[in-house]
Design a protein around this motif. Structure first.
Motif, PDB file in Angstrom:
ATOM      1  N   PRO A 169      23.790   1.487-110.660  1.00 53.62           N
ATOM      2  CA  PRO A 169      23.677   2.899-111.056  1.00 53.62           C
ATOM      3  C   PRO A 169      22.680   3.038-112.202  1.00 53.62           C
ATOM      4  O   PRO A 169      22.616   2.162-113.084  1.00 53.62           O
ATOM      5  CB  PRO A 169      25.098   3.265-111.497  1.00 53.62           C
ATOM      6  N   PRO A 170      21.863   4.097-112.205  1.00 53.85           N
ATOM      7  CA  PRO A 170      20.883   4.267-113.274  1.00 53.85           C
ATOM      8  C   PRO A 170      21.556   4.576-114.606  1.00 53.85           C
ATOM      9  O   PRO A 170      22.713   4.999-114.649  1.00 53.85           O
ATOM     10  CB  PRO A 170      20.039   5.455-112.793  1.00 53.85           C
ATOM     11  N   GLU A 171      20.805   4.356-115.670  1.00 50.89           N
ATOM     12  CA  GLU A 171      21.300   4.704-117.001  1.00 50.89           C
ATOM     13  C   GLU A 171      21.425   6.222-117.124  1.00 50.89           C
ATOM     14  O   GLU A 171      20.697   6.980-116.491  1.00 50.89           O
ATOM     15  CB  GLU A 171      20.337   4.177-118.075  1.00 50.89           C
ATOM     16  N   ALA A 172      22.349   6.658-117.949  1.00 51.01           N
ATOM     17  CA  ALA A 172      22.559   8.094-118.148  1.00 51.01           C
ATOM     18  C   ALA A 172      21.269   8.770-118.622  1.00 51.01           C
ATOM     19  O   ALA A 172      20.633   8.301-119.569  1.00 51.01           O
ATOM     20  CB  ALA A 172      23.677   8.316-119.161  1.00 51.01           C
ATOM     21  N   GLY A 173      20.896   9.828-117.945  1.00 57.94           N
ATOM     22  CA  GLY A 173      19.698  10.587-118.313  1.00 57.94           C
ATOM     23  C   GLY A 173      18.397   9.971-117.852  1.00 57.94           C
ATOM     24  O   GLY A 173      17.330  10.535-118.111  1.00 57.94           O
ATOM     25  N   GLU A 174      18.458   8.866-117.136  1.00 63.28           N
ATOM     26  CA  GLU A 174      17.244   8.119-116.790  1.00 63.28           C
ATOM     27  C   GLU A 174      16.297   8.916-115.903  1.00 63.28           C
ATOM     28  O   GLU A 174      15.086   8.889-116.091  1.00 63.28           O
ATOM     29  CB  GLU A 174      17.635   6.807-116.112  1.00 63.28           C
ATOM     30  N   TRP A 175      16.833   9.640-114.922  1.00 61.85           N
ATOM     31  CA  TRP A 175      15.959  10.306-113.950  1.00 61.85           C
ATOM     32  C   TRP A 175      15.970  11.828-114.058  1.00 61.85           C
ATOM     33  O   TRP A 175      15.396  12.518-113.217  1.00 61.85           O
ATOM     34  CB  TRP A 175      16.348   9.916-112.527  1.00 61.85           C
ATOM     35  N   LEU A 176      16.578  12.376-115.089  1.00 62.91           N
ATOM     36  CA  LEU A 176      16.756  13.820-115.156  1.00 62.91           C
ATOM     37  C   LEU A 176      15.436  14.604-115.230  1.00 62.91           C
ATOM     38  O   LEU A 176      15.359  15.742-114.777  1.00 62.91           O
ATOM     39  CB  LEU A 176      17.630  14.190-116.355  1.00 62.91           C
ATOM     40  N   GLU A 177      14.390  14.005-115.800  1.00 66.77           N
ATOM     41  CA  GLU A 177      13.119  14.727-115.912  1.00 66.77           C
ATOM     42  C   GLU A 177      12.460  14.930-114.556  1.00 66.77           C
ATOM     43  O   GLU A 177      11.728  15.897-114.355  1.00 66.77           O
ATOM     44  CB  GLU A 177      12.170  13.970-116.849  1.00 66.77           C
ATOM     45  N   ALA A 178      12.667  14.030-113.616  1.00 69.28           N
ATOM     46  CA  ALA A 178      12.079  14.135-112.274  1.00 69.28           C
ATOM     47  C   ALA A 178      13.089  13.610-111.254  1.00 69.28           C
ATOM     48  O   ALA A 178      12.938  12.528-110.706  1.00 69.28           O
ATOM     49  CB  ALA A 178      10.770  13.347-112.196  1.00 69.28           C
ATOM     50  N   PRO A 179      14.134  14.391-110.989  1.00 72.53           N
ATOM     51  CA  PRO A 179      15.247  13.874-110.187  1.00 72.53           C
ATOM     52  C   PRO A 179      14.928  13.638-108.717  1.00 72.53           C
ATOM     53  O   PRO A 179      15.619  12.866-108.058  1.00 72.53           O
ATOM     54  CB  PRO A 179      16.313  14.962-110.335  1.00 72.53           C
ATOM     55  N   PHE A 180      13.884  14.285-108.181  1.00 73.47           N
ATOM     56  CA  PHE A 180      13.625  14.181-106.748  1.00 73.47           C
ATOM     57  C   PHE A 180      12.359  13.403-106.420  1.00 73.47           C
ATOM     58  O   PHE A 180      11.860  13.456-105.299  1.00 73.47           O
ATOM     59  CB  PHE A 180      13.553  15.582-106.138  1.00 73.47           C
ATOM     60  N   GLU A 181      11.840  12.673-107.363  1.00 77.27           N
ATOM     61  CA  GLU A 181      10.648  11.870-107.121  1.00 77.27           C
ATOM     62  C   GLU A 181      11.029  10.423-106.819  1.00 77.27           C
ATOM     63  O   GLU A 181      12.139   9.979-107.083  1.00 77.27           O
ATOM     64  CB  GLU A 181       9.717  11.909-108.341  1.00 77.27           C
ATOM     65  N   HIS A 182      10.066   9.719-106.237  1.00 76.59           N
ATOM     66  CA  HIS A 182      10.178   8.274-106.023  1.00 76.59           C
ATOM     67  C   HIS A 182      11.357   7.909-105.125  1.00 76.59           C
ATOM     68  O   HIS A 182      12.104   6.972-105.400  1.00 76.59           O
ATOM     69  CB  HIS A 182      10.307   7.535-107.365  1.00 76.59           C
ATOM     70  N   ILE A 183      11.533   8.651-104.043  1.00 78.58           N
ATOM     71  CA  ILE A 183      12.558   8.305-103.066  1.00 78.58           C
ATOM     72  C   ILE A 183      11.960   7.323-102.070  1.00 78.58           C
ATOM     73  O   ILE A 183      10.978   7.627-101.387  1.00 78.58           O
ATOM     74  CB  ILE A 183      13.073   9.555-102.333  1.00 78.58           C
ATOM     75  N   ASP A 184      12.547   6.138-101.986  1.00 77.58           N
ATOM     76  CA  ASP A 184      12.074   5.107-101.074  1.00 77.58           C
ATOM     77  C   ASP A 184      12.743   5.310 -99.713  1.00 77.58           C
ATOM     78  O   ASP A 184      13.966   5.200 -99.606  1.00 77.58           O
ATOM     79  CB  ASP A 184      12.418   3.724-101.636  1.00 77.58           C
TER      80      ASP A 184
END
Length: 234
Positions: A169-184
């Protein structure tokens, strides 16, 4: 496209002949196939797809006409999940709506504000469509809005749900700035789509059925959309 760049009638005819040849080769490969994953069938399929696409393009460029062929694009399809058992998952959801009745939307948001603050200020957020959306989506869970969308003056469009795998699981707040980017795409375990196009496909199939007994009742499909699994772990 300029007249000089248009394909000739002979080129369009040649492309049509290439489709006919590719059809014959594909059928022959299917008739001789040795199993479900016969490479000869896959090769013949790809050749037929390429020939049909080339013909479609030339036909449109020359005569402004199209064919009824729809070739699935390999670039658009998600590959089946082949990774290890996930230790964590992310669920990505997109739901589209049309604001069909703005006044109903505003009225619902104002009711929420009135219940919260015992009064409604004409200059408050609920007085505008963007503000009303913020009030309602802040008050209700997305699933509740989906089930009650007509009450909020909304009309459903397409929706999709993706379940993606992660090692940790990612760290808290890690992806909040760009939540829908970098989907593999390789990490998508399964995907479920809802769209009116599935209803259209069902209706088309029903139109092709000849009913012998004219007095027999015809069942109607629910028009709210169908759940279509795209990829799932086997």
């Amino acid at each position: 496209m300029s007249d000089a760049a248009q394909p000739t009638a002979a080129e369009v005819r040649a492309a049509a002949e290439a489709v006919k040849t590719a059809l014959d080769r594909h059928l022959a490969a299917v008739e001789r196939r040795s199993g479900e994953d016969d490479p000869a069938v896959s090769e013949a399929f790809n050749q037929l797809a390429a020939a049909a696409e080339a013909y479609d393009e030339l036909l449109y460029d020359r005569y402004d006409e199209v064919t009824p062929f729809e070739i699935p694009s390999a670039d658009e399809a998600l590959p089946p999940y082949a990774g290890p058992e996930p230790n964590a998952i992310s669920v990505l959801i997109r739901r589209d709506y049309t604001v069909a009745e703005p006044q109903r939307l505003l009225a619902q948001a104002q009711r929420v504000e009135a219940a919260e603050y015992d009064a409604v200020d004409e200059d408050d957020a609920a007085g505008t469509v963007p503000g009303a959306l913020g009030v309602l989506f802040g008050e209700f869970e997305p699933d509740e809005i989906a089930s009650r969308h007509k009450e909020f003056g909304l009309e459903e469009g397409d929706s999709t749900l993706w379940v993606t795998a992660a090692e940790e699981p990612p760290e808290a707040g890690e992806w909040l700035e760009a939540p829908f980017e970098h989907i593999d795409p390789q990490q998508v375990v399964c995907r479920f789509d809802v769209s009116a196009v599935f209803d259209d496909e069902v209706s088309d199939d029903e139109d092709d059925i000849d009913f012998v007994d004219e007095d027999e009742e015809e069942e109607e499909e629910d028009g709210d959309g169908e759940l279509e699994p795209i990829n799932a772990e086997k």
